[in-house]
Design a protein around this motif. Structure first.
Motif, PDB file in Angstrom:
ATOM      1  N   ASP A  77      -7.571  -3.085   2.306  1.00 39.19           N
ATOM      2  CA  ASP A  77      -6.817  -1.840   2.113  1.00 39.19           C
ATOM      3  C   ASP A  77      -5.474  -2.101   2.778  1.00 39.19           C
ATOM      4  OD1 ASP A  77      -5.654   0.659   2.369  1.00 39.19           O
ATOM      5  OD2 ASP A  77      -7.356   1.581   3.407  1.00 39.19           O
ATOM      6  N   THR A  78      -4.455  -2.341   1.970  1.00 38.08           N
ATOM      7  CA  THR A  78      -3.197  -2.877   2.493  1.00 38.08           C
ATOM      8  C   THR A  78      -2.130  -1.804   2.598  1.00 38.08           C
ATOM      9  OG1 THR A  78      -2.450  -3.439   0.260  1.00 38.08           O
ATOM     10  CG2 THR A  78      -3.696  -5.116   1.436  1.00 38.08           C
TER      11      THR A  78
ATOM     12  N   THR B  80       7.993  -0.403   0.147  1.00 37.44           N
ATOM     13  CA  THR B  80       9.110  -1.094  -0.499  1.00 37.44           C
ATOM     14  C   THR B  80       9.951  -1.806   0.570  1.00 37.44           C
ATOM     15  OG1 THR B  80       9.179   0.663  -2.142  1.00 37.44           O
ATOM     16  CG2 THR B  80      11.124  -0.747  -1.997  1.00 37.44           C
TER      17      THR B  80
ATOM     18  N   ARG C 121       2.907  10.347   4.360  1.00 36.71           N
ATOM     19  CA  ARG C 121       4.323  10.427   4.703  1.00 36.71           C
ATOM     20  C   ARG C 121       4.605  11.636   5.584  1.00 36.71           C
ATOM     21  NH1 ARG C 121       7.380   6.015   2.997  1.00 36.71           N
ATOM     22  NH2 ARG C 121       9.092   7.402   3.494  1.00 36.71           N
TER      23      ARG C 121
ATOM     24  N   ARG D 299       6.031   6.677  -5.525  1.00 35.75           N
ATOM     25  CA  ARG D 299       6.771   7.333  -4.461  1.00 35.75           C
ATOM     26  C   ARG D 299       7.931   8.136  -5.038  1.00 35.75           C
ATOM     27  NH1 ARG D 299       9.128   3.628   0.383  1.00 35.75           N
ATOM     28  NH2 ARG D 299      10.735   5.064   1.078  1.00 35.75           N
TER      29      ARG D 299
HETATM   30  C1  WTA Z   1       1.915   4.794   1.210  1.00 38.54           C
HETATM   31  C2  WTA Z   1       4.051   0.764  -1.923  1.00 38.54           C
HETATM   32  C3  WTA Z   1      -2.170   4.584   2.891  1.00 38.54           C
HETATM   33  C4  WTA Z   1       2.586   5.047   2.552  1.00 38.54           C
HETATM   34  C5  WTA Z   1       3.514  -0.588  -1.427  1.00 38.54           C
HETATM   35  C6  WTA Z   1       3.875   4.259   2.436  1.00 38.54           C
HETATM   36  C7  WTA Z   1      -0.294   3.775   1.838  1.00 38.54           C
HETATM   37  C8  WTA Z   1       4.226   4.431   0.985  1.00 38.54           C
HETATM   38  C9  WTA Z   1      -0.912   2.508   1.676  1.00 38.54           C
HETATM   39  C10 WTA Z   1       5.094   3.320   0.472  1.00 38.54           C
HETATM   40  C11 WTA Z   1      -2.253   2.355   2.156  1.00 38.54           C
HETATM   41  C12 WTA Z   1       1.101   2.434   0.862  1.00 38.54           C
HETATM   42  N1  WTA Z   1      -2.830   3.418   2.761  1.00 38.54           N
HETATM   43  N2  WTA Z   1      -0.926   4.795   2.449  1.00 38.54           N
HETATM   44  N3  WTA Z   1      -2.938   1.221   2.017  1.00 38.54           N
HETATM   45  N4  WTA Z   1      -0.019   1.711   1.062  1.00 38.54           N
HETATM   46  N5  WTA Z   1       0.947   3.686   1.307  1.00 38.54           N
HETATM   47  O1  WTA Z   1       7.420   2.117  -0.997  1.00 38.54           O
HETATM   48  O2  WTA Z   1       2.848   6.419   2.692  1.00 38.54           O
HETATM   49  O3  WTA Z   1       6.115   2.656  -3.094  1.00 38.54           O
HETATM   50  O4  WTA Z   1       4.892   4.725   3.274  1.00 38.54           O
HETATM   51  O5  WTA Z   1       5.319   0.960  -1.429  1.00 38.54           O
HETATM   52  O6  WTA Z   1       2.955   4.443   0.309  1.00 38.54           O
HETATM   53  O7  WTA Z   1       5.307   3.426  -0.915  1.00 38.54           O
HETATM   54  P1  WTA Z   1       6.119   2.310  -1.668  1.00 38.54           P
END
Ligand code: WTA
Length: 655
Positions: free
Chosen positions: A417-418, A422, A527, A538
């Motif tokens: 669970d990663t 961005t 967030r 997002r």
């Molecule tokens: C959320 C996507 C919970 C988080 C890679 C982050 C997650 C935003 C997880 C970034 C996870 C991403 N568990 N929340 N495993 N992965 N998030 O920029 O709120 O599109 O700040 O990048 O997604 O979204 P972005």
């Protein structure tokens, strides 16, 4: 299996709070030594040379990390390399030209395979074509394409000649494309005639043309023919046919440009607190080495694997984990244009079976849909090729995690669970699948070398179980370097909250809430800024609000995220109309269309709630949190401090 047995198994799974990685996985894992955490800590920042060593350099780096202009950190200084060479040519040179690099599956079941040799020929020809159109080093090229092979090819062609690409998600509207091109100062665009959705041909070029018409300078546009006559289109001035360009440039040699480690590889626009999208700048060496390292250590990618990430390349996940990470490691990466339920709900499992996929990396929103459709769909297929599963984009609840573990992984695949963003370029918080115990619902500890913690408002680490904010105390190679043309916002948005510039202490603030347990496992809560996460996409509430306010007859609006069973969050738009306008189905429709027009269908409000007033604080700020609680039908607590408490009842009655 007997029915009783299966019920027992479910109950046992439900009660379990932790899972060990399967022995068979650990034995073959790229990283399986628990000592790696300590090694990285003791050897920081030199530990990151391990990532850089996964790449081939034209000139080796001299310094690992330069902190002299912090928080504008520089990594692998003095080094030179080319990202496309690392993702393509070097594998051909290593004798793997006939190895499959990209396996593409189209929406209508079409398939194509590009070997590393094919990919090299095609990217070199397109790189020559781009040069021929005038693209020089450091010129930004906007790519507005759906999930077709020409998208990664164009990215790699840009990288080959040192032109940063800026990919704009194909689902975004003309107006969103225009803003991103304007902000990037792009003079080049690669797009296509159209693409299919369900059975219909959608006109994509029309959107691109509209954006280009509104930009006050000449834009050279390349148009890929995706539909093959399915939707006739014509080319105007400054527009070029992709196939024609490839034909004319086939066989031309374009030496990969040796870029400085810190030269920009690409720009990716993302949403933040204010209405304007932010241009996140990623560099050649730091980003690529980090994408490669995390693909190696976390996704356990090996050259002979068939690896599938089901994201869209229009978002960061697709950049790092469909294109750059897997190709840098020389593996076979699957690219799927379609949706999980077309032609039927077993589509994903059919692909896993047919291609003997080793790793599957997808989003919780997809897993929730699979769960809802039922386990009979995966059960129809042989999924035994799978070795590892991953999720990204939003929190995954323990129930969905366990469903994924049991019904897709057959209890034999570790799940990663990663958590990342961005801005981080690659994964930051997750278990190492060959090392650590997994706890459903918690992403895990920070990766080796990543110094993340959960703190309170004052920056003090919170006690286990308490809610706080994620911060990152040390730089990492994949980090964004700045916001394009907006260095000030880079500082204020990410560094101001927790840093102490006088003491030269820099703390990165990702704007996520989280909690941590006794074992240092971090659970992300979501967030804490005005960003909402719809199906892992997002979106900025401010962008949505300005789209709603742009609709004729709307006086004021507030957009918030409400919980949604399938999407994670959905957009709720609260709207005040101008005098003389009545709330009506048509009004609602024009608001929805206004949002689709300004951003794209992904931002479409789930609910439009007309109200004569919005709840405001005494100083006149809209109480978004309260609107969120109303959307989620939560207990609102004390609302008497509002300037207009009576409006709360009115709004609640409307939902
Ligand atoms: C959320 C996507 C919970 C988080 C890679 C982050 C997650 C935003 C997880 C970034 C996870 C991403 N568990 N929340 N495993 N992965 N998030 O920029 O709120 O599109 O700040 O990048 O997604 O979204 P972005």
């Amino acid at each position: 299996m007997e029915a009783g047995e299966s019920v027992e198994l479910e109950a046992w799974l439900e009660a379990r709070e932790s899972f060990e990685p399967p022995e068979s996985f650990v034995e073959q894992a790229n990283v399986s030594d628990p000592g790696i955490y300590e090694e990285f800590e003791e050897d920081w920042p030199d530990c990151w040379e391990r990532a850089a060593e996964l790449l081939e350099w034209d000139r080796p780096w001299e310094g690992v990390l330069d902190t002299s202009t912090a928080p504008r950190y520089k990594w692998f200084t003095g080094g030179r390399l080319n990202a496309a060479y690392n993702c393509v040519d070097r594998h051909v040179e290593a004798g793997r030209k006939n190895h499959a690099a990209l396996r593409w599956i189209g929406k209508r079941g079409e398939t194509e395979t590009y070997t590393y040799g094919d990919l090299e020929r095609e990217t070199e020809a397109f790189a020559a074509a781009l040069r021929g159109l005038g693209v020089g080093e450091d010129d930004v090229v906007t790519l507005y394409l759906p999930m077709i092979p020409e998208l990664p090819i164009a990215m790699l062609a840009c990288a080959r000649i040192g032109a940063p690409h800026s990919v704009v998600f194909a689902g975004f509207s003309a107006s969103a494309l225009e803003t991103r091109m304007e902000r990037a100062g792009a003079e080049y665009l690669v797009t296509c005639d159209g693409y299919y959705r369900r059975g219909d041909a959608l006109n994509h070029k029309g959107k691109a043309d509209r954006a280009v018409r509104r930009i006050d300078r000449d834009i050279e546009t390349v148009v890929v023919d995706r539909l093959g006559g399915g939707l006739p289109h014509s080319l105007g001035e400054n527009q070029h046919d992709y196939d024609g360009l490839i034909e004319r440039n086939r066989g031309r040699t374009v030496e990969p440009v040796a870029r400085d480690a810190e030269d920009m590889l690409f720009l990716m626009y993302t949403s933040g607190t204010t209405g304007q999208p932010k241009g996140v700048k990623h560099t050649t060496a730091g980003y690529l080495s980090y994408a490669a390292w995390t693909s190696h250590a976390v996704l356990d990618v090996k050259p002979d694997d068939t690896y599938w990430c089901s994201a869209d390349i229009g978002w960061i996940t697709g950049h790092s984990y469909i294109v750059y990470g897997p190709l840098a490691l020389g593996t076979t990466t699957v690219m799927y244009e379609g949706t999980p339920d077309y032609p039927d709900k077993d589509r994903m499992w059919e692909i896993v079976e047919n291609y003997e996929v080793d790793q599957l990396y997808t989003a919780p929103t997809a897993i929730r849909a699979f769960m809802k459709w039922g386990s009979q769909y995966p059960e129809e297929h042989d999924l035994s090729s799978l070795r590892l599963l991953g999720t990204v984009g939003e929190p995954i609840n323990p129930k969905a995690w366990k469903w994924y573990y049991k019904h897709i992984g057959g209890e034999e695949c570790p799940i990663v669970d990663t958590w990342w963003q961005t801005e981080t370029g690659g994964m930051m918080i997750t278990t190492l699948p060959g090392v650590a115990t997994m706890k459903p619902g918690a992403a895990g500890p920070p990766l080796p070398g990543v110094d993340a913690q959960v703190v309170d408002e004052a920056g003090e680490e919170v006690a286990p179980g308490e809610a706080g904010y994620v911060t990152v105390n040390k730089p990492w190679p994949g980090m964004l370097r700045t916001l394009y043309n907006n260095d000030e916002r880079f500082l204020s948005e990410y560094w101001e909250a927790y840093s102490d510039p006088d003491a030269d202490e820099w703390v990165y603030f990702p704007e996520d809430g989280a909690k941590i347990d006794e074992d240092g496992y971090i659970t992300i809560l979501g967030r804490v800024d005005d960003v909402i996460n719809v199906s892992g996409h997002r979106l900025g509430t401010m962008e949505i609000e300005s789209a709603v306010v742009g609709v004729e007859g709307v006086a004021e609006a507030a957009a918030v995220g409400g919980d949604h069973e399938m999407k994670g969050e959905a957009v709720y738009a609260y709207v005040i109309l101008e005098d003389g306008y009545e709330e009506s189905g048509e009004m609602e429709q024009s608001i929805i269309e206004g949002v689709e027009e300004a951003i794209g269908p992904i931002a479409r409000p789930e609910e439009v709630i007309f109200t004569p007033e919005l709840p405001k604080t005494r100083s006149g700020k809209i109480m978004r949190r309260l609107l969120e609680d109303i959307a989620n039908e939560e207990d609102l607590g004390n609302t008497s401090t509002l300037r207009n408490p009576e409006v709360v009842d009115d709004i609640q009655n409307k939902l």
